[in-house]
Write a protein that holds these residues in place. Structure first.
Motif, PDB file in Angstrom:
ATOM      1  N   ILE A  73       0.844  -1.190   0.000  1.00 45.16           N
ATOM      2  CA  ILE A  73       0.000   0.000   0.000  1.00 45.16           C
ATOM      3  C   ILE A  73       0.880   1.240   0.000  1.00 45.16           C
ATOM      4  CG2 ILE A  73      -1.680   1.336   1.334  1.00 45.16           C
ATOM      5  CD1 ILE A  73      -2.780  -1.277   2.397  1.00 45.16           C
ATOM      6  N   GLN A  74       0.558   2.176  -0.884  1.00 43.33           N
ATOM      7  CA  GLN A  74       1.264   3.451  -0.921  1.00 43.33           C
ATOM      8  C   GLN A  74       0.467   4.493  -0.136  1.00 43.33           C
ATOM      9  OE1 GLN A  74       4.334   3.581  -2.398  1.00 43.33           O
ATOM     10  NE2 GLN A  74       3.975   1.380  -2.695  1.00 43.33           N
ATOM     11  N   GLU A  75       1.194   5.411   0.491  1.00 43.54           N
ATOM     12  CA  GLU A  75       0.518   6.414   1.323  1.00 43.54           C
ATOM     13  C   GLU A  75      -0.527   7.196   0.536  1.00 43.54           C
ATOM     14  OE1 GLU A  75       1.669  10.330   4.011  1.00 43.54           O
ATOM     15  OE2 GLU A  75       3.113   8.692   3.810  1.00 43.54           O
ATOM     16  N   GLU A  76      -0.232   7.495  -0.718  1.00 44.55           N
ATOM     17  CA  GLU A  76      -1.176   8.285  -1.513  1.00 44.55           C
ATOM     18  C   GLU A  76      -2.456   7.513  -1.837  1.00 44.55           C
ATOM     19  OE1 GLU A  76       2.143   6.796  -4.317  1.00 44.55           O
ATOM     20  OE2 GLU A  76       1.982   7.667  -2.315  1.00 44.55           O
ATOM     21  N   ASP A  77      -2.447   6.193  -1.664  1.00 42.17           N
ATOM     22  CA  ASP A  77      -3.636   5.386  -1.966  1.00 42.17           C
ATOM     23  C   ASP A  77      -4.544   5.185  -0.751  1.00 42.17           C
ATOM     24  OD1 ASP A  77      -2.823   5.011  -4.596  1.00 42.17           O
ATOM     25  OD2 ASP A  77      -1.636   3.248  -4.082  1.00 42.17           O
ATOM     26  N   ILE A  78      -4.047   5.514   0.439  1.00 44.50           N
ATOM     27  CA  ILE A  78      -4.795   5.196   1.652  1.00 44.50           C
ATOM     28  C   ILE A  78      -6.149   5.886   1.695  1.00 44.50           C
ATOM     29  CG2 ILE A  78      -4.826   5.484   4.168  1.00 44.50           C
ATOM     30  CD1 ILE A  78      -1.875   4.880   4.190  1.00 44.50           C
ATOM     31  N   GLU A  79      -6.189   7.155   1.308  1.00 47.43           N
ATOM     32  CA  GLU A  79      -7.446   7.897   1.355  1.00 47.43           C
ATOM     33  C   GLU A  79      -8.503   7.251   0.459  1.00 47.43           C
ATOM     34  OE1 GLU A  79      -8.761  11.932   2.918  1.00 47.43           O
ATOM     35  OE2 GLU A  79      -6.777  11.888   2.013  1.00 47.43           O
ATOM     36  N   LEU A  97      -1.489  -1.138   6.473  1.00 46.51           N
ATOM     37  CA  LEU A  97      -1.810   0.239   6.832  1.00 46.51           C
ATOM     38  C   LEU A  97      -0.996   0.673   8.048  1.00 46.51           C
ATOM     39  CD1 LEU A  97      -5.685   0.171   6.380  1.00 46.51           C
ATOM     40  CD2 LEU A  97      -4.060   1.421   4.970  1.00 46.51           C
ATOM     41  N   ALA A  98      -0.855  -0.235   9.014  1.00 48.46           N
ATOM     42  CA  ALA A  98      -0.086   0.062  10.221  1.00 48.46           C
ATOM     43  C   ALA A  98       1.375   0.306   9.883  1.00 48.46           C
ATOM     44  CB  ALA A  98      -0.226  -1.076  11.224  1.00 48.46           C
ATOM     45  N   SER A  99       1.902  -0.467   8.955  1.00 48.03           N
ATOM     46  CA  SER A  99       3.300  -0.314   8.559  1.00 48.03           C
ATOM     47  C   SER A  99       3.555   1.051   7.933  1.00 48.03           C
ATOM     48  CB  SER A  99       3.686  -1.424   7.572  1.00 48.03           C
ATOM     49  OG  SER A  99       5.006  -1.264   7.130  1.00 48.03           O
ATOM     50  N   VAL A 100       2.616   1.491   7.093  1.00 46.35           N
ATOM     51  CA  VAL A 100       2.751   2.794   6.441  1.00 46.35           C
ATOM     52  C   VAL A 100       2.627   3.928   7.457  1.00 46.35           C
ATOM     53  CG1 VAL A 100       1.727   4.352   4.738  1.00 46.35           C
ATOM     54  CG2 VAL A 100       1.886   1.918   4.242  1.00 46.35           C
ATOM     55  N   ALA A 101       1.747   3.745   8.451  1.00 42.53           N
ATOM     56  CA  ALA A 101       1.404   4.830   9.376  1.00 42.53           C
ATOM     57  C   ALA A 101       2.261   4.876  10.628  1.00 42.53           C
ATOM     58  CB  ALA A 101      -0.067   4.682   9.780  1.00 42.53           C
ATOM     59  N   ARG A 102       3.174   3.959  10.803  1.00 44.62           N
ATOM     60  CA  ARG A 102       3.885   3.812  12.084  1.00 44.62           C
ATOM     61  C   ARG A 102       4.621   5.079  12.521  1.00 44.62           C
ATOM     62  NH1 ARG A 102       4.461  -0.595  14.891  1.00 44.62           N
ATOM     63  NH2 ARG A 102       3.707  -1.869  13.153  1.00 44.62           N
ATOM     64  N   ASP A 103       5.140   5.864  11.591  1.00 43.85           N
ATOM     65  CA  ASP A 103       5.926   7.048  11.949  1.00 43.85           C
ATOM     66  C   ASP A 103       5.116   8.338  11.919  1.00 43.85           C
ATOM     67  OD1 ASP A 103       8.241   5.506  12.270  1.00 43.85           O
ATOM     68  OD2 ASP A 103       8.699   5.622  10.125  1.00 43.85           O
ATOM     69  N   TRP A 104       3.806   8.241  11.784  1.00 48.31           N
ATOM     70  CA  TRP A 104       2.981   9.441  11.748  1.00 48.31           C
ATOM     71  C   TRP A 104       2.767  10.016  13.140  1.00 48.31           C
ATOM     72  CZ3 TRP A 104      -1.596   7.597   8.146  1.00 48.31           C
ATOM     73  CH2 TRP A 104      -1.091   7.380   6.856  1.00 48.31           C
ATOM     74  N   THR A 105       2.133  11.190  13.196  1.00 52.06           N
ATOM     75  CA  THR A 105       1.703  11.784  14.464  1.00 52.06           C
ATOM     76  C   THR A 105       0.195  11.974  14.418  1.00 52.06           C
ATOM     77  OG1 THR A 105       1.820  14.103  13.747  1.00 52.06           O
ATOM     78  CG2 THR A 105       3.871  13.078  14.541  1.00 52.06           C
ATOM     79  N   GLY A 106      -0.387  12.276  15.574  1.00 55.90           N
ATOM     80  CA  GLY A 106      -1.835  12.471  15.638  1.00 55.90           C
ATOM     81  C   GLY A 106      -2.310  13.732  14.950  1.00 55.90           C
ATOM     82  N   GLU A 107      -1.373  14.582  14.514  1.00 52.16           N
ATOM     83  CA  GLU A 107      -1.753  15.802  13.792  1.00 52.16           C
ATOM     84  C   GLU A 107      -2.057  15.511  12.329  1.00 52.16           C
ATOM     85  OE1 GLU A 107       1.887  17.814  14.716  1.00 52.16           O
ATOM     86  OE2 GLU A 107       0.843  19.192  16.069  1.00 52.16           O
ATOM     87  N   LYS A 108      -1.590  14.385  11.847  1.00 49.76           N
ATOM     88  CA  LYS A 108      -1.757  14.049  10.431  1.00 49.76           C
ATOM     89  C   LYS A 108      -3.214  13.646  10.162  1.00 49.76           C
ATOM     90  CE  LYS A 108       0.569  11.332   6.824  1.00 49.76           C
ATOM     91  NZ  LYS A 108       1.207  12.474   6.151  1.00 49.76           N
ATOM     92  N   PRO A 109      -3.875  14.304   9.209  1.00 44.74           N
ATOM     93  CA  PRO A 109      -5.287  13.984   8.929  1.00 44.74           C
ATOM     94  C   PRO A 109      -5.543  12.502   8.662  1.00 44.74           C
ATOM     95  CG  PRO A 109      -4.681  16.013   7.831  1.00 44.74           C
ATOM     96  CD  PRO A 109      -3.410  15.436   8.390  1.00 44.74           C
ATOM     97  N   LEU A 110      -4.624  11.849   7.931  1.00 41.00           N
ATOM     98  CA  LEU A 110      -4.825  10.424   7.653  1.00 41.00           C
ATOM     99  C   LEU A 110      -4.730   9.591   8.923  1.00 41.00           C
ATOM    100  CD1 LEU A 110      -3.026   9.660   4.269  1.00 41.00           C
ATOM    101  CD2 LEU A 110      -5.456   9.455   4.789  1.00 41.00           C
ATOM    102  N   ALA A 111      -3.876  10.017   9.858  1.00 40.97           N
ATOM    103  CA  ALA A 111      -3.785   9.312  11.138  1.00 40.97           C
ATOM    104  C   ALA A 111      -5.104   9.422  11.880  1.00 40.97           C
ATOM    105  CB  ALA A 111      -2.646   9.885  11.982  1.00 40.97           C
TER     106      ALA A 111
END
Length: 224
Positions: A73-79, A97-111
């Motif tokens: 899964i690519q980040e641009e495809d998640i939405e 999805l978890a692998s792609v999102a692991r380094d995000w923060t709660g400020e990120k809309p996709l998170a």
């Protein structure tokens, strides 16, 4: 639609644009709660081996490619994927999805969009670091989907912190009364009463549950 699916197939997906794709019933049941429930309940779609889907085929094409061909899964495809993942309970995509999102923060809309999904499927370690930076309205939504009491505790403590009201293990009944009267607990409207009471009993002391119950009677209309 050329998906290079192996044969034999025993289920036909018919999309809004009248495109038909043949898939394997066991694959769809394994990856999707929607299809699993459909076969378990014996719906007519299960017996006819044909399912009418509301979406056009182009929306499902990346999902089927990922399921069948193990494409990352690519980040641009998640939405694009998320509405289908949620609607059809495609839990098998959660690890990717978890692998792609692991380094995000709660400020990120996709998170913020993915948080509830992860909590429902037990990926609490992904969401836990996001809590301090997520907006309060997002925390309320996450708490409503959390199945792990530790996540509920952390989220509630964070909301208390933002209201500048401390929560300690030694909270007395009087302190809990002060919390309720300050409106802190009553602002968590989408979290059901028993969940809030359960967290209070863990975060504070056992006697606080009865105190909260008594105070709650005066504020019942505030809760959904």
């Amino acid at each position: 639609m050329d998906l290079e699916l192996v044969s034999p197939t025993d289920l036909t997906l018919r999309f809004k644009d009248e495109v038909e794709v043949k898939v394997h019933a066991n694959v769809m049941q394994e990856c999707s709660g929607f299809f699993r429930a459909m076969y378990k309940s014996g719906m007519k779609e299960a017996t006819s081996n044909q399912v009418e889907l509301e979406e056009p085929s182009e929306e499902w094409k990346p999902v089927l490619k990922i399921l069948y061909h193990q494409i990352a899964i690519q980040e641009e495809d998640i939405e694009k994927l998320l509405p289908l993942v949620d609607k059809y309970e495609i839990h098998s995509l959660a690890p990717q999805l978890a692998s792609v999102a692991r380094d995000w923060t709660g400020e990120k809309p996709l998170a913020q969009k993915l948080g509830s999904h992860f909590l429902m499927y037990g990926y609490n370690d992904i969401v836990r670091p996001w809590i301090p930076t997520a907006p309060s309205k997002v925390l309320v939504k996450w708490m409503d989907h959390a199945t792990d009491v530790s996540i509920l505790q952390i989220a509630l403590k964070e909301m208390y912190r933002r209201e500048q009201v401390g929560v300690k293990a030694s909270n007395t009944v009087r302190e809990v009364q002060a919390l309720v009267q300050a409106g802190v607990l009553l602002t968590v409207q989408s979290v059901t009463r028993w969940r809030v009471m359960y967290v209070i009993s863990v975060v504070c002391c056992a006697n606080c549950v009865e105190a909260y119950s008594q105070i709650h009677k005066k504020h019942t209309p505030t809760f959904g």
